[in-house]
Scaffold this motif. Structure first.
Motif, PDB file in Angstrom:
ATOM      1  N   TYR A  93      55.124  13.957  68.022  1.00 15.87           N
ATOM      2  CA  TYR A  93      54.510  13.521  69.283  1.00 15.87           C
ATOM      3  C   TYR A  93      53.870  12.242  68.776  1.00 15.87           C
ATOM      4  N   THR A  94      53.436  11.307  70.044  1.00 21.04           N
ATOM      5  CA  THR A  94      52.984   9.996  69.765  1.00 21.04           C
ATOM      6  C   THR A  94      51.576   9.919  70.339  1.00 21.04           C
ATOM      7  N   TYR A  95      50.678   9.580  69.420  1.00 19.23           N
ATOM      8  CA  TYR A  95      49.245   9.613  69.637  1.00 19.23           C
ATOM      9  C   TYR A  95      48.604   8.512  69.173  1.00 19.23           C
ATOM     10  N   PRO A  96      47.354   7.778  69.706  1.00 17.68           N
ATOM     11  CA  PRO A  96      46.797   6.621  68.963  1.00 17.68           C
ATOM     12  C   PRO A  96      46.362   6.734  67.605  1.00 17.68           C
ATOM     13  N   MET A  97      46.551   5.659  66.755  1.00 19.80           N
ATOM     14  CA  MET A  97      46.216   6.004  65.365  1.00 19.80           C
ATOM     15  C   MET A  97      44.852   5.746  65.026  1.00 19.80           C
ATOM     16  N   ASP A  98      44.125   5.444  66.219  1.00 20.76           N
ATOM     17  CA  ASP A  98      42.683   5.125  65.587  1.00 20.76           C
ATOM     18  C   ASP A  98      41.644   6.296  65.670  1.00 20.76           C
ATOM     19  N   VAL A  99      42.196   7.522  65.962  1.00 22.86           N
ATOM     20  CA  VAL A  99      41.564   8.723  65.869  1.00 22.86           C
ATOM     21  C   VAL A  99      41.468   9.491  64.695  1.00 22.86           C
ATOM     22  N   GLY A 100      40.570  10.504  64.372  1.00 24.26           N
ATOM     23  CA  GLY A 100      40.533  11.149  62.964  1.00 24.26           C
ATOM     24  C   GLY A 100      41.955  11.739  62.917  1.00 24.26           C
ATOM     25  N   SER A 101      42.253  12.248  61.460  1.00 24.76           N
ATOM     26  CA  SER A 101      43.534  12.708  61.136  1.00 24.76           C
ATOM     27  C   SER A 101      43.417  13.983  60.250  1.00 24.76           C
ATOM     28  N   LEU A 102      44.110  15.102  60.603  1.00 22.27           N
ATOM     29  CA  LEU A 102      43.992  16.134  59.532  1.00 22.27           C
ATOM     30  C   LEU A 102      45.668  16.261  59.018  1.00 22.27           C
ATOM     31  N   ILE A 103      45.777  16.158  57.875  1.00 21.13           N
ATOM     32  CA  ILE A 103      47.046  16.369  57.251  1.00 21.13           C
ATOM     33  C   ILE A 103      47.187  17.529  56.083  1.00 21.13           C
ATOM     34  N   TYR A 104      48.000  18.246  56.590  1.00 20.78           N
ATOM     35  CA  TYR A 104      48.452  19.434  55.589  1.00 20.78           C
ATOM     36  C   TYR A 104      49.725  19.146  54.719  1.00 20.78           C
ATOM     37  N   GLU A 105      49.604  19.393  53.481  1.00 23.04           N
ATOM     38  CA  GLU A 105      50.834  19.013  52.903  1.00 23.04           C
ATOM     39  C   GLU A 105      50.946  20.081  51.480  1.00 23.04           C
ATOM     40  N   GLY A 106      52.316  20.341  51.035  1.00 20.93           N
ATOM     41  CA  GLY A 106      52.479  21.333  49.866  1.00 20.93           C
ATOM     42  C   GLY A 106      53.153  20.204  48.856  1.00 20.93           C
ATOM     43  N   ASN A 107      53.301  20.731  47.479  1.00 20.65           N
ATOM     44  CA  ASN A 107      54.289  20.521  46.655  1.00 20.65           C
ATOM     45  C   ASN A 107      54.963  21.389  45.928  1.00 20.65           C
ATOM     46  N   ILE A 108      56.253  21.084  45.800  1.00 22.39           N
ATOM     47  CA  ILE A 108      57.060  22.227  45.294  1.00 22.39           C
ATOM     48  C   ILE A 108      57.570  21.647  43.816  1.00 22.39           C
ATOM     49  N   LEU A 109      57.484  22.382  42.756  1.00 23.33           N
ATOM     50  CA  LEU A 109      57.552  21.886  41.394  1.00 23.33           C
ATOM     51  C   LEU A 109      59.052  22.063  41.265  1.00 23.33           C
ATOM     52  N   THR A 164      50.635  17.471  60.852  1.00 28.45           N
ATOM     53  CA  THR A 164      49.545  16.304  60.888  1.00 28.45           C
ATOM     54  C   THR A 164      49.060  16.439  62.231  1.00 28.45           C
ATOM     55  N   LYS A 165      47.686  16.284  62.355  1.00 25.41           N
ATOM     56  CA  LYS A 165      46.982  16.056  63.827  1.00 25.41           C
ATOM     57  C   LYS A 165      46.350  14.897  63.780  1.00 25.41           C
ATOM     58  N   MET A 166      46.275  14.339  65.021  1.00 26.80           N
ATOM     59  CA  MET A 166      45.596  13.203  65.191  1.00 26.80           C
ATOM     60  C   MET A 166      44.753  13.477  66.296  1.00 26.80           C
ATOM     61  N   GLY A 167      43.435  13.646  65.982  1.00 28.47           N
ATOM     62  CA  GLY A 167      42.393  14.087  67.015  1.00 28.47           C
ATOM     63  C   GLY A 167      42.625  15.757  67.201  1.00 28.47           C
ATOM     64  N   ASN A 168      42.605  16.275  68.109  1.00 32.39           N
ATOM     65  CA  ASN A 168      43.058  17.706  68.061  1.00 32.39           C
ATOM     66  C   ASN A 168      44.495  17.834  68.565  1.00 32.39           C
ATOM     67  N   ASN A 169      45.309  16.950  68.526  1.00 30.70           N
ATOM     68  CA  ASN A 169      46.974  17.438  68.908  1.00 30.70           C
ATOM     69  C   ASN A 169      47.721  16.820  67.520  1.00 30.70           C
ATOM     70  N   TRP A 170      48.819  17.654  67.687  1.00 33.08           N
ATOM     71  CA  TRP A 170      49.798  17.440  66.592  1.00 33.08           C
ATOM     72  C   TRP A 170      50.450  16.289  66.754  1.00 33.08           C
ATOM     73  N   SER A 171      50.583  15.469  65.576  1.00 31.46           N
ATOM     74  CA  SER A 171      51.430  14.108  65.633  1.00 31.46           C
ATOM     75  C   SER A 171      52.815  14.696  65.103  1.00 31.46           C
ATOM     76  N   ILE A 172      52.865  15.453  64.079  1.00 34.79           N
ATOM     77  CA  ILE A 172      53.876  15.965  63.523  1.00 34.79           C
ATOM     78  C   ILE A 172      53.405  17.504  63.162  1.00 34.79           C
ATOM     79  N   GLU A 173      54.505  18.396  63.772  1.00 33.23           N
ATOM     80  CA  GLU A 173      54.019  19.848  63.860  1.00 33.23           C
ATOM     81  C   GLU A 173      55.391  20.369  63.060  1.00 33.23           C
ATOM     82  N   ASN A 174      55.004  21.177  62.159  1.00 30.92           N
ATOM     83  CA  ASN A 174      56.249  21.873  61.416  1.00 30.92           C
ATOM     84  C   ASN A 174      55.964  23.588  61.911  1.00 30.92           C
ATOM     85  N   GLN A 175      57.020  23.701  62.657  1.00 27.18           N
ATOM     86  CA  GLN A 175      56.964  24.917  63.252  1.00 27.18           C
ATOM     87  C   GLN A 175      57.429  26.160  62.544  1.00 27.18           C
TER      88      GLN A 175
END
Length: 146
Positions: free
Chosen positions: A90-106, A119-130
């Motif tokens: 989704y497209t959202y403004p870049m000047d809001v707070g962000s929340l990023i979830y990531e993992g690492n596979i060995l 990844t959330k920008m504000g309260n909305n998904w920017s990239i949603e892994n479904q």
């Protein structure tokens, strides 16, 4: 002699580089663009060695907490499922707070492969892994990172 010394040096270097443990899961939360001193950052890292490291920054003040946890189950399978998606952007403004979830596979060669869990920008998904795996891992991160 010179060739064996170079080979030994390369082996030592590769062992040193590949032995660094990366977190299996990470949650990062940042404020958007704010006046200096009003910024905050919260970074939570979960390691396969049964520890959680939470680092916080408020303006110029920093602290971190390390706690022991008992991890079990097949998180690697969940990460592999999450790697497949599906992803929705989704497209959202870049000047809001962000929340990023990531993992690492060995990987088998000792390197890590990053997996985007969302990844959330504000309260909305920017990239949603479904994927089901990403959903469960995000819930685990929210719970462990309190």
């Amino acid at each position: 002699m010179k060739k064996s010394l170079i080979t030994a040096s390369c082996l030592f270097y590769s062992f040193f580089v590949f032995s660094e443990e990366l977190p299996i899961l990470t949650k990062k939360e940042y404020t958007g663009y704010v006046a200096p001193g009003y910024n905050s950052a919260h970074i939570c890292e979960i390691y396969a060695s049964n520890k959680v490291v939470i680092s916080n920054t408020y303006g110029q003040f920093n602290y971190s907490i390390t706690k022991s946890v008992d991890l079990s189950g097949n998180y690697k399978n969940m990460l592999e499922n999450a790697e497949q998606g599906p992803f929705k952007s989704y497209t959202y403004p870049m000047d809001v707070g962000s929340l990023i979830y990531e993992g690492n596979i060995l990987q088998n060669n000792g390197t890590y492969k990053k997996v985007k869990l969302g990844t959330k920008m504000g309260n909305n998904w920017s990239i949603e892994n479904q994927s089901v795996g990403a959903y469960g891992l995000r819930l685990a991160l929210d719970d462990l990172c309190k």
